[in-house]
Design a protein around this motif. Structure first.
Motif, PDB file in Angstrom:
ATOM      1  N   SER A 233       4.851  57.821  33.819  1.00 41.43           N
ATOM      2  CA  SER A 233       3.694  58.358  34.548  1.00 41.43           C
ATOM      3  C   SER A 233       4.121  59.270  35.696  1.00 41.43           C
ATOM      4  O   SER A 233       3.430  60.230  36.026  1.00 41.43           O
ATOM      5  CB  SER A 233       2.810  57.222  35.072  1.00 41.43           C
ATOM      6  OG  SER A 233       3.490  56.472  36.069  1.00 41.43           O
ATOM      7  N   GLN A 234       5.267  58.996  36.313  1.00 39.65           N
ATOM      8  CA  GLN A 234       5.758  59.834  37.395  1.00 39.65           C
ATOM      9  C   GLN A 234       6.673  60.957  36.904  1.00 39.65           C
ATOM     10  O   GLN A 234       7.232  61.703  37.708  1.00 39.65           O
ATOM     11  CB  GLN A 234       6.493  58.983  38.440  1.00 39.65           C
ATOM     12  CG  GLN A 234       5.575  58.009  39.161  1.00 39.65           C
ATOM     13  CD  GLN A 234       6.277  57.281  40.286  1.00 39.65           C
ATOM     14  OE1 GLN A 234       7.499  57.140  40.311  1.00 39.65           O
ATOM     15  NE2 GLN A 234       5.509  56.817  41.244  1.00 39.65           N
ATOM     16  N   GLU A 235       6.825  61.028  35.571  1.00 36.98           N
ATOM     17  CA  GLU A 235       7.636  62.076  34.935  1.00 36.98           C
ATOM     18  C   GLU A 235       9.063  62.113  35.475  1.00 36.98           C
ATOM     19  O   GLU A 235       9.665  63.184  35.653  1.00 36.98           O
ATOM     20  CB  GLU A 235       6.966  63.444  35.089  1.00 36.98           C
ATOM     21  CG  GLU A 235       5.592  63.514  34.439  1.00 36.98           C
ATOM     22  CD  GLU A 235       4.967  64.902  34.518  1.00 36.98           C
ATOM     23  OE1 GLU A 235       5.546  65.783  35.190  1.00 36.98           O
ATOM     24  OE2 GLU A 235       3.912  65.107  33.896  1.00 36.98           O
ATOM     25  N   LEU A 236       9.629  60.944  35.692  1.00 37.36           N
ATOM     26  CA  LEU A 236      10.991  60.879  36.211  1.00 37.36           C
ATOM     27  C   LEU A 236      12.015  61.323  35.176  1.00 37.36           C
ATOM     28  O   LEU A 236      13.168  61.622  35.524  1.00 37.36           O
ATOM     29  CB  LEU A 236      11.303  59.456  36.685  1.00 37.36           C
ATOM     30  CG  LEU A 236      10.367  58.895  37.762  1.00 37.36           C
ATOM     31  CD1 LEU A 236      10.867  57.528  38.226  1.00 37.36           C
ATOM     32  CD2 LEU A 236      10.247  59.844  38.952  1.00 37.36           C
ATOM     33  N   TYR A 237      11.608  61.392  33.918  1.00 31.70           N
ATOM     34  CA  TYR A 237      12.505  61.862  32.862  1.00 31.70           C
ATOM     35  C   TYR A 237      12.891  63.334  33.041  1.00 31.70           C
ATOM     36  O   TYR A 237      13.794  63.834  32.370  1.00 31.70           O
ATOM     37  CB  TYR A 237      11.869  61.654  31.486  1.00 31.70           C
ATOM     38  CG  TYR A 237      10.461  62.185  31.360  1.00 31.70           C
ATOM     39  CD1 TYR A 237      10.219  63.533  31.131  1.00 31.70           C
ATOM     40  CD2 TYR A 237       9.363  61.333  31.478  1.00 31.70           C
ATOM     41  CE1 TYR A 237       8.926  64.024  31.023  1.00 31.70           C
ATOM     42  CE2 TYR A 237       8.075  61.810  31.390  1.00 31.70           C
ATOM     43  CZ  TYR A 237       7.862  63.153  31.150  1.00 31.70           C
ATOM     44  OH  TYR A 237       6.572  63.631  31.054  1.00 31.70           O
ATOM     45  N   GLN A 238      12.211  64.017  33.943  1.00 34.09           N
ATOM     46  CA  GLN A 238      12.610  65.389  34.246  1.00 34.09           C
ATOM     47  C   GLN A 238      14.019  65.428  34.832  1.00 34.09           C
ATOM     48  O   GLN A 238      14.726  66.428  34.697  1.00 34.09           O
ATOM     49  CB  GLN A 238      11.627  66.003  35.252  1.00 34.09           C
ATOM     50  CG  GLN A 238      10.191  66.101  34.776  1.00 34.09           C
ATOM     51  CD  GLN A 238       9.991  67.239  33.786  1.00 34.09           C
ATOM     52  OE1 GLN A 238      10.877  68.063  33.557  1.00 34.09           O
ATOM     53  NE2 GLN A 238       8.810  67.283  33.175  1.00 34.09           N
ATOM     54  N   TYR A 239      14.414  64.337  35.508  1.00 34.96           N
ATOM     55  CA  TYR A 239      15.712  64.298  36.177  1.00 34.96           C
ATOM     56  C   TYR A 239      16.590  63.131  35.743  1.00 34.96           C
ATOM     57  O   TYR A 239      17.769  63.092  36.066  1.00 34.96           O
ATOM     58  CB  TYR A 239      15.507  64.213  37.696  1.00 34.96           C
ATOM     59  CG  TYR A 239      14.687  65.352  38.228  1.00 34.96           C
ATOM     60  CD1 TYR A 239      15.224  66.622  38.375  1.00 34.96           C
ATOM     61  CD2 TYR A 239      13.333  65.174  38.549  1.00 34.96           C
ATOM     62  CE1 TYR A 239      14.463  67.686  38.839  1.00 34.96           C
ATOM     63  CE2 TYR A 239      12.560  66.230  39.020  1.00 34.96           C
ATOM     64  CZ  TYR A 239      13.134  67.475  39.161  1.00 34.96           C
ATOM     65  OH  TYR A 239      12.372  68.530  39.612  1.00 34.96           O
ATOM     66  N   GLN A 240      15.999  62.161  35.024  1.00 29.85           N
ATOM     67  CA  GLN A 240      16.735  60.985  34.595  1.00 29.85           C
ATOM     68  C   GLN A 240      16.783  60.945  33.077  1.00 29.85           C
ATOM     69  O   GLN A 240      15.772  60.688  32.423  1.00 29.85           O
ATOM     70  CB  GLN A 240      16.054  59.713  35.127  1.00 29.85           C
ATOM     71  CG  GLN A 240      15.861  59.693  36.639  1.00 29.85           C
ATOM     72  CD  GLN A 240      17.082  59.184  37.365  1.00 29.85           C
ATOM     73  OE1 GLN A 240      17.226  57.997  37.626  1.00 29.85           O
ATOM     74  NE2 GLN A 240      17.983  60.089  37.697  1.00 29.85           N
ATOM     75  N   ARG A 241      17.955  61.171  32.517  1.00 25.76           N
ATOM     76  CA  ARG A 241      18.093  61.233  31.062  1.00 25.76           C
ATOM     77  C   ARG A 241      18.755  60.004  30.460  1.00 25.76           C
ATOM     78  O   ARG A 241      18.882  59.905  29.243  1.00 25.76           O
ATOM     79  CB  ARG A 241      18.903  62.483  30.675  1.00 25.76           C
ATOM     80  CG  ARG A 241      18.206  63.799  31.009  1.00 25.76           C
ATOM     81  CD  ARG A 241      16.924  63.944  30.224  1.00 25.76           C
ATOM     82  NE  ARG A 241      16.298  65.238  30.429  1.00 25.76           N
ATOM     83  CZ  ARG A 241      15.149  65.617  29.896  1.00 25.76           C
ATOM     84  NH1 ARG A 241      14.477  64.759  29.137  1.00 25.76           N
ATOM     85  NH2 ARG A 241      14.652  66.807  30.120  1.00 25.76           N
ATOM     86  N   ASN A 242      19.190  59.083  31.304  1.00 26.55           N
ATOM     87  CA  ASN A 242      19.854  57.877  30.826  1.00 26.55           C
ATOM     88  C   ASN A 242      19.066  56.652  31.260  1.00 26.55           C
ATOM     89  O   ASN A 242      18.664  56.546  32.419  1.00 26.55           O
ATOM     90  CB  ASN A 242      21.282  57.808  31.378  1.00 26.55           C
ATOM     91  CG  ASN A 242      22.160  58.920  30.839  1.00 26.55           C
ATOM     92  OD1 ASN A 242      22.689  58.842  29.740  1.00 26.55           O
ATOM     93  ND2 ASN A 242      22.310  59.980  31.631  1.00 26.55           N
ATOM     94  N   LEU A 243      18.859  55.734  30.333  1.00 24.80           N
ATOM     95  CA  LEU A 243      18.003  54.575  30.582  1.00 24.80           C
ATOM     96  C   LEU A 243      18.656  53.301  30.053  1.00 24.80           C
ATOM     97  O   LEU A 243      19.211  53.293  28.947  1.00 24.80           O
ATOM     98  CB  LEU A 243      16.641  54.794  29.928  1.00 24.80           C
ATOM     99  CG  LEU A 243      15.574  53.716  30.046  1.00 24.80           C
ATOM    100  CD1 LEU A 243      14.185  54.340  30.039  1.00 24.80           C
ATOM    101  CD2 LEU A 243      15.677  52.709  28.891  1.00 24.80           C
ATOM    102  N   ILE A 244      18.581  52.248  30.855  1.00 28.10           N
ATOM    103  CA  ILE A 244      19.085  50.936  30.455  1.00 28.10           C
ATOM    104  C   ILE A 244      17.945  49.927  30.553  1.00 28.10           C
ATOM    105  O   ILE A 244      17.406  49.712  31.645  1.00 28.10           O
ATOM    106  CB  ILE A 244      20.234  50.475  31.367  1.00 28.10           C
ATOM    107  CG1 ILE A 244      21.423  51.422  31.256  1.00 28.10           C
ATOM    108  CG2 ILE A 244      20.652  49.048  31.024  1.00 28.10           C
ATOM    109  CD1 ILE A 244      22.556  51.093  32.225  1.00 28.10           C
TER     110      ILE A 244
END
Length: 349
Positions: A233-244
């Motif tokens: 919802s905050q579109e943090l994937y614009q800057y964060q491409r790695n997720l655990i």
């Protein structure tokens, strides 16, 4: 993990039971004059939250529960929802609720350090494996202890529920504990949780939730922890491409009301508030119990890394740093009582 599709279906079910749908929009409340208002026979309560209760699946479920209780009251009770931080950050709204300038607040225990530091016990990673386990823990007796902590802060605990698992997102890949070294973690002010990430080698920078996107954009931080829903919802994937996925760390939400205002309500109104809390908890419990569908983490070009058993255990053991801070803040009795309640619940599995 509680999937968004299941939460959405649960919200639709709650709304259908209510038999109506009410808009949450209205003018900002005059928070300086108090959180409750009378309009004829109607009681109006103002609820503030940083969360998105308009577009997000979990927020829609919370809103649907409020609308169901409003419908049951026949219009005698109205809960005006101010979401997306329109009344301020969660910590600010919670403090206002304790003072009585806002009727109700919904927030994570993580943001409650300055008002109810005991609630941070619920956020210590590595203690609960699932939302069902967390709910069982509360139902087996710890809820009474938790309610007393809130009462001491001038708050009535309406609901406490696990909403989903959390995810750790970062700019760089994090596969080993060594990879965590010197990564800058952005998070709300919570010394107990900061100690946890510091123990893993990270540097913690205090950042308000509304500023996480900007902090990532300006490269002030390189990692954060949240629900996957908030990550999207905050579109943090614009800057964060790695997720655990952190399926040993839960996203927990509480709904509270100013205690004095709650006790000033008529008996039937108190019963509606109690029923609201029960409905919220039951709705999320039902959503969690549904058969889950895999999350498509690659939908936003995010690379998902699943931790090895060794790394998971190292991260679990780091929670001793959180517990030590909590011992210093709350005393051994509060921490030991909490851990004993967790152990008692797990021994019955």
């Amino acid at each position: 993990m509680i999937r968004s599709g299941k939460i959405f279906l649960a919200a639709v079910l709650v709304l259908s039971l209510a038999g109506c749908s009410r808009s949450g929009g209205s003018q900002n409340p005059e928070v300086e004059s108090g959180g409750t208002a009378e309009a004829g026979q109607e009681t109006v309560l103002y609820l503030g939250t940083f969360g998105d209760w308009t577009n997000s699946p979990s927020g829609q479920l919370f809103r649907a529960c409020c609308e169901s209780i409003e419908a049951e009251s026949g219009g005698a009770l109205e809960i005006r929802i101010y979401d997306n931080g329109s009344l301020g950050e969660d910590a600010t709204v919670l403090a206002g609720t304790a003072k009585g300038t806002v009727s109700m607040a919904a927030s994570s225990p993580l943001s409650q350090w300055n008002v109810v530091p005991e609630a941070s016990l619920l956020c210590v990673p590595g203690l609960f494996e699932s939302a069902d386990e967390f709910n069982t823990f509360l139902d087996q007796g710890y809820r009474d202890t938790l309610e007393e902590y809130y009462r001491q802060a001038g708050l009535y605990l309406v609901a406490c529920t696990a909403v989903s698992d959390q995810v750790l997102t970062s700019q760089q890949s994090l596969e080993t504990i060594e990879d965590f070294s010197n990564v800058v973690m952005g998070m709300e002010n919570n010394p107990a949780l900061a100690a946890y990430w510091n123990a893993l080698g990270m540097q913690v920078q205090v950042v308000e939730p509304s500023q996480i996107y900007r902090a990532l954009n300006q490269e002030q931080i390189s990692a954060q922890v949240s629900s996957y829903e908030r990550f999207l919802s905050q579109e943090l994937y614009q800057y964060q491409r790695n997720l655990i996925p952190l399926n040993f760390s839960l996203e927990i939400e509480t709904v509270v009301m100013n205690l004095e205002q709650f006790e000033a309500l008529a008996l039937r109104e108190q019963q509606w508030i109690r029923k609201l809390g029960a409905l919220m908890e039951e709705s999320f419990s039902a959503a969690s119990a549904e058969e889950q569908e895999p999350v498509d983490y690659e939908a936003h070009q995010v690379t998902c890394t699943y931790l090895t058993y060794q790394v998971r255990e190292q991260m679990r053991q780091a929670n001793s740093a959180s517990l030590e801070v909590l011992r210093q803040e709350l005393g051994d009795s509060a921490v030991d009582g909490f851990l004993e309640a967790v152990a008692a619940m797990q021994n019955q599995r």
